[in-house]
Design a protein around this motif. Structure first.
Motif, PDB file in Angstrom:
ATOM      1  N   THR A  73       0.712  -1.190  -0.090  1.00  0.00           N
ATOM      2  CA  THR A  73      -0.017  -0.037  -0.002  1.00  0.00           C
ATOM      3  C   THR A  73       0.775   1.108   0.133  1.00  0.00           C
ATOM      4  OG1 THR A  73      -1.731  -1.186   1.309  1.00  0.00           O
ATOM      5  CG2 THR A  73      -1.830   1.135   1.212  1.00  0.00           C
ATOM      6  N   LEU A  74       0.704   2.052  -0.946  1.00  0.00           N
ATOM      7  CA  LEU A  74       1.306   3.406  -1.150  1.00  0.00           C
ATOM      8  C   LEU A  74       0.385   4.396  -0.681  1.00  0.00           C
ATOM      9  CD1 LEU A  74       3.615   5.073  -2.108  1.00  0.00           C
ATOM     10  CD2 LEU A  74       3.169   4.932  -4.398  1.00  0.00           C
ATOM     11  N   ASP A  75       0.811   5.348   0.082  1.00  0.00           N
ATOM     12  CA  ASP A  75       0.207   6.808   0.384  1.00  0.00           C
ATOM     13  C   ASP A  75       0.654   7.568  -0.687  1.00  0.00           C
ATOM     14  OD1 ASP A  75      -0.780   5.433   2.571  1.00  0.00           O
ATOM     15  OD2 ASP A  75       0.684   6.084   3.895  1.00  0.00           O
TER      16      ASP A  75
ATOM     17  N   LYS B  85      -3.045   3.380  -2.607  1.00  0.00           N
ATOM     18  CA  LYS B  85      -3.147   2.435  -3.640  1.00  0.00           C
ATOM     19  C   LYS B  85      -2.379   1.315  -3.434  1.00  0.00           C
ATOM     20  CE  LYS B  85      -0.286   5.206  -6.966  1.00  0.00           C
ATOM     21  NZ  LYS B  85      -0.032   5.856  -8.165  1.00  0.00           N
ATOM     22  N   ASP B  86      -2.508   0.319  -4.044  1.00  0.00           N
ATOM     23  CA  ASP B  86      -1.638  -0.913  -4.111  1.00  0.00           C
ATOM     24  C   ASP B  86      -0.709  -1.013  -5.163  1.00  0.00           C
ATOM     25  OD1 ASP B  86      -2.893  -1.440  -1.662  1.00  0.00           O
ATOM     26  OD2 ASP B  86      -4.345  -2.864  -2.609  1.00  0.00           O
ATOM     27  N   VAL B  87       0.511  -1.109  -4.902  1.00  0.00           N
ATOM     28  CA  VAL B  87       1.434  -1.281  -6.088  1.00  0.00           C
ATOM     29  C   VAL B  87       2.228  -2.495  -5.746  1.00  0.00           C
ATOM     30  CG1 VAL B  87       1.538   1.402  -6.457  1.00  0.00           C
ATOM     31  CG2 VAL B  87       3.155   0.405  -4.906  1.00  0.00           C
ATOM     32  N   PRO B  88       3.259  -3.000  -6.899  1.00  0.00           N
ATOM     33  CA  PRO B  88       4.033  -4.068  -6.468  1.00  0.00           C
ATOM     34  C   PRO B  88       5.064  -3.790  -5.650  1.00  0.00           C
ATOM     35  CG  PRO B  88       3.444  -3.942  -8.795  1.00  0.00           C
ATOM     36  CD  PRO B  88       2.873  -2.804  -8.232  1.00  0.00           C
TER      37      PRO B  88
ATOM     38  N   GLU C 199       9.242   0.833  -9.449  1.00  0.00           N
ATOM     39  CA  GLU C 199      10.161   2.017  -9.606  1.00  0.00           C
ATOM     40  C   GLU C 199       9.682   3.028  -8.434  1.00  0.00           C
ATOM     41  OE1 GLU C 199      12.224   4.871 -12.982  1.00  0.00           O
ATOM     42  OE2 GLU C 199      10.451   3.304 -13.294  1.00  0.00           O
ATOM     43  N   VAL C 200       8.440   3.191  -8.012  1.00  0.00           N
ATOM     44  CA  VAL C 200       7.850   4.076  -7.385  1.00  0.00           C
ATOM     45  C   VAL C 200       8.597   4.259  -5.793  1.00  0.00           C
ATOM     46  CG1 VAL C 200       5.959   2.530  -6.217  1.00  0.00           C
ATOM     47  CG2 VAL C 200       5.724   5.102  -6.593  1.00  0.00           C
ATOM     48  N   TRP C 201       9.137   3.054  -5.513  1.00  0.00           N
ATOM     49  CA  TRP C 201       9.836   3.097  -4.267  1.00  0.00           C
ATOM     50  C   TRP C 201      11.423   3.720  -4.425  1.00  0.00           C
ATOM     51  CZ3 TRP C 201       6.179   2.173  -0.805  1.00  0.00           C
ATOM     52  CH2 TRP C 201       5.263   1.208  -1.040  1.00  0.00           C
ATOM     53  N   LYS C 202      11.728   3.739  -5.531  1.00  0.00           N
ATOM     54  CA  LYS C 202      13.136   4.453  -5.398  1.00  0.00           C
ATOM     55  C   LYS C 202      13.122   5.777  -5.077  1.00  0.00           C
ATOM     56  CE  LYS C 202      14.665   6.264  -9.346  1.00  0.00           C
ATOM     57  NZ  LYS C 202      14.765   6.596 -10.566  1.00  0.00           N
ATOM     58  N   GLN C 203      14.342   6.152  -4.495  1.00  0.00           N
ATOM     59  CA  GLN C 203      14.565   7.561  -3.986  1.00  0.00           C
ATOM     60  C   GLN C 203      15.773   8.080  -4.820  1.00  0.00           C
ATOM     61  OE1 GLN C 203      14.540   8.119   0.113  1.00  0.00           O
ATOM     62  NE2 GLN C 203      13.268   6.420   0.553  1.00  0.00           N
TER      63      GLN C 203
END
Length: 728
Positions: free
Chosen positions: A12-14, A21-24, A28-32
């Motif tokens: 789950t991503l805020d 929303k739910d993402v795998p 790439e969204v978790w990359k900083q």
């Protein structure tokens, strides 16, 4: 509850404005976005002299350490997302692996004088080890893990780990934590078998690099020692050290790499590289030292690196031999042990020409011990191939000043009897070495070579170490640096001085004229009439020489004893007359001709057998006419009834006879046209005839019979001529 692997898990991503929303989990969204500070090697002693150099490196090293700590604190899914989708992070980790000093660099002249630099560099290495430990593990905990199939595909397809990085991991982390490094690398090869396939290509690439180094060595050897070539020499020495250490580290951490490397022929290239390049660079380095181009610190560092390179090349070769040849024989698993023995024979038969490498390898790992292992396991070792290898090794040892180190073999006879001692070696092998007496000048040179690299050692201690290690400088240095000296050497004082040996008095050789009548050193007067130069003339003149019948009389006595010569002397009046009555016992027998009763007049003529040199055509004996007068017979026949041989014919008669023959031949040929003569000649020589099945002419059959009858006739005639002359 069954946990789902990370590649199948949704997180789950805020989002913005509180939208969730739910993402795998791996996305790439978790990359900083982060700036990574590249790692810089610690400054050398010359750079530390500059003001602020140490503080600047400490500040930069602190930034690198903070980046590694931040990476380690990330959760598992964010860590792998950052690693997979941030290309700068992979370059950052790859730069640290390449630039970080190796364990053999810490003992060089660029060692660090600041304890703070050493502590900071050690902390960076520790954090880097934890990062790659996390990368090489697909299961961090019971809830944070990948499936092995996905993990293997991820690290291989995304180039997170490749073979150059794996080799750097082995070389960098092996000295600090060998056991965990072995598990890390083994896990990577276990989940992704394609790395084993890449090892074959890696072996070929390293082999090409070794060939390039050999070409550079040859180019450097053809140039004169000068200061402008020093950098090229240092680069070549550094390459030798790096490639040998990296190869050994890979094989030590993952021995299974020995199989694909052997398939690529890497062990053969390594032996040739040792014999040609490493020793060639050592000779070039000695030339630079003799020319006084290098400083003592530079020469000591280069010699030290070359010794490490030689040592680790032998260890890498041994690991390949153990994995492919010895371990299958000693293991209890059902494997083809005969194939392992054949591989062992193939390897060492091929490298017999690399004499220096073979001698150094045998001094550390005895080939005789390896053959004993094969024989004790029940294998049928071919004695011919075994002794071929051992005898070649023995000849190489004698030709190079080494002694025979083969146990169980017949030692060559020599004026020096070696003392054989059993020396425990690392790696579970025992090498048998022997002491060889060396000349004083050569021994002094060897002692100086060791003390140039280790000046704190005493000459007496170095001499005893050289005697124990077969007078090999590299073995002595390696044993001292690794703390692997034999017990009786480890108990000695390393500052022991050398004991002076009194030289034995040399006895002067005896002179030619020593206290005799011609010694001018002990006599004032010498009879010059007794001195003669050249040969003495026994005879006064030629008549005395001709009248001397001593040799003839001795020959007469010898033949008289054999009964061959019989001299009869009779008295006629007052004079002695020599009588030699003619013996006509065998005059009635036709010597060399046919016996009168050998055949009947009405029967078949005599034919000499083919085996005795005769042909199938009977000899024609021309009988003399009864009408000839006795006077003519007496003139034509000699004393013994045979026609005498005319040794000197009249040349005029010979010319007339040749002219008569020529005229007859021309008259015969003039009666026929040239075409008919040519056709007749060809038909008289034709032995081929018509094609098979069509029948043959009578003349062809006659020609074939004549050819078969006369085949080899010339050889027989030549043999008869040689036999008649007494040649055999």
């Amino acid at each position: 509850m069954v946990e789902v692997p990370l590649e199948k898990r949704m997180m789950t991503l805020d989002g913005i404005n509180g939208v969730r929303k739910d993402v795998p989990a791996i996305h790439e969204v978790w990359k900083q976005t982060r700036e990574w500070f590249p790692y810089l090697p610690p400054p050398s002693q010359q750079e530390l002299v500059l003001t602020g150099a140490e503080d600047a490196w400490l500040v930069h090293g602190d930034q690198v350490e903070q980046d590694l700590v931040w990476l380690l604190r990330l959760p598992c899914h964010k860590f792998w997302s950052q690693l997979q989708f941030d290309p700068n992070l992979q370059r950052f980790l790859e730069g640290i692996l390449q630039q970080f000093p190796r364990e053999y660099d810490s003992s060089s002249s660029s060692s660090y004088t600041s304890s703070q630099i050493q502590i900071r560099n050690r902390d960076i290495l520790h954090k880097l080890f934890l990062v790659f430990l996390r990368i090489c593990t697909y299961k961090e905990s019971a809830s944070e893990f990948f499936s092995p199939e996905y993990y293997g595909t991820l690290i291989y397809e995304k180039y997170i780990l490749d073979l150059p990085k794996i080799i750097d991991i082995c070389s960098l982390f092996r000295p600090c934590n060998r056991e965990i490094t072995i598990k890390m690398v083994a896990n990577v090869f276990k989940v992704q078998s394609r790395y084993c396939e890449d090892l074959f290509t890696t072996g070929e690439s390293i082999g090409e690099a070794l060939d390039n180094a050999e070409e550079q060595c040859q180019t450097l050897s053809m140039s004169l020692p000068s200061r402008k070539n020093v950098d090229g020499l240092f680069d070549l020495v550094g390459f030798l050290l790096d490639v040998s250490s990296s190869t050994y580290s890979l094989l030590d951490i993952f021995p299974g790499a020995g199989k694909p490397l052997q398939l690529a022929g890497f062990e053969m290239k390594l032996a040739g590289f040792y014999h040609s390049t490493i020793l060639g660079v050592q000779q070039i380095l000695e030339r630079f030292v003799e020319s006084e181009i290098l400083t003592p610190e530079e020469s000591t560092l280069c010699f030290f690196n070359l010794q490490i390179s030689r040592h680790r090349s032998i260890l890498a070769f041994r690991t390949i031999v153990e994995f492919n040849c010895l371990n299958p024989v000693m293991s209890e698993t059902h494997c083809d042990k005969d194939e392992a023995l054949e591989g062992f024979f193939s390897i060492f038969t091929t490298i017999l020409q690399e004499r220096t490498f073979l001698l150094d390898y045998n001094s550390r790992y005895s080939l005789q011990d390896d053959f004993d292992v094969f024989e004790q396991s029940g294998l049928n070792v071919d004695p011919t191939r075994k002794h071929y290898i051992l005898d070649a090794l023995c000849e190489s040892s004698q030709g190079s000043g080494f002694s025979n180190v083969l146990t169980g073999e017949k030692e060559k006879k020599s004026s020096v009897t070696p003392t054989v001692e059993t020396v425990p070696e690392t790696g579970g092998a025992t090498a048998l070495t022997s002491s060889v007496l060396k000349p004083t000048e050569e021994l002094d040179s060897l002692i100086s070579s060791v003390r140039d690299m280790l000046p704190f050692l005493g000459e007496g201690f170095v001499e005893k170490c050289l005697e124990h290690y077969q007078f090999k400088v590299e073995e002595v240095v390696n044993a001292i640096l690794e703390g692997n000296l034999a017990p009786h050497l480890a108990s000695l004082d390393q500052s022991l001085e050398r004991q002076a040996v009194e030289p034995k008095p040399v006895q002067a050789p005896r002179c030619i004229y020593d206290n005799d009548e011609f010694d001018v050193n002990s006599r004032d007067e010498i009879d010059l009439s007794r001195i003669h130069r050249g040969k003495k003339n026994k005879y006064g003149n030629a008549m005395k020489l001709l009248d001397d019948k001593t040799d003839i009389n001795s020959m007469r006595d010898r033949f008289s004893a054999l009964g061959i010569v019989s001299d009869i002397e009779v008295m006629v009046g007052e004079e002695r007359e020599y009588e030699d009555e003619y013996d006509d016992t065998y005059d009635d027998v036709a010597v060399g001709q046919e016996e009168p009763d050998s055949r009947d007049d009405g029967g078949r003529q005599f034919v000499l057998p083919v085996a005795l040199g005769g042909g199938k055509i009977p000899r024609v004996v021309q009988e003399k006419d009864d009408e000839d007068d006795d006077d003519e017979e007496d003139e034509e026949e000699g004393v013994f009834g045979r026609k005498p041989m005319n040794f000197a014919r009249n040349p005029e008669e010979i010319r007339q006879e040749n002219e008569r023959r020529r005229q007859e031949k021309m008259s015969r040929n003039a009666r026929k046209p040239a075409a008919q003569q040519q056709q007749q000649y060809q038909s008289a020589r034709d032995v081929v005839g018509k094609p098979k099945g069509q029948g043959q002419d009578k003349q062809v059959l006659i020609n074939r019979a004549r050819k078969n009858a006369n085949k080899g006739k010339g050889h027989r005639a030549g043999a008869e001529r040689k036999q008649a002359k007494g040649m055999f």
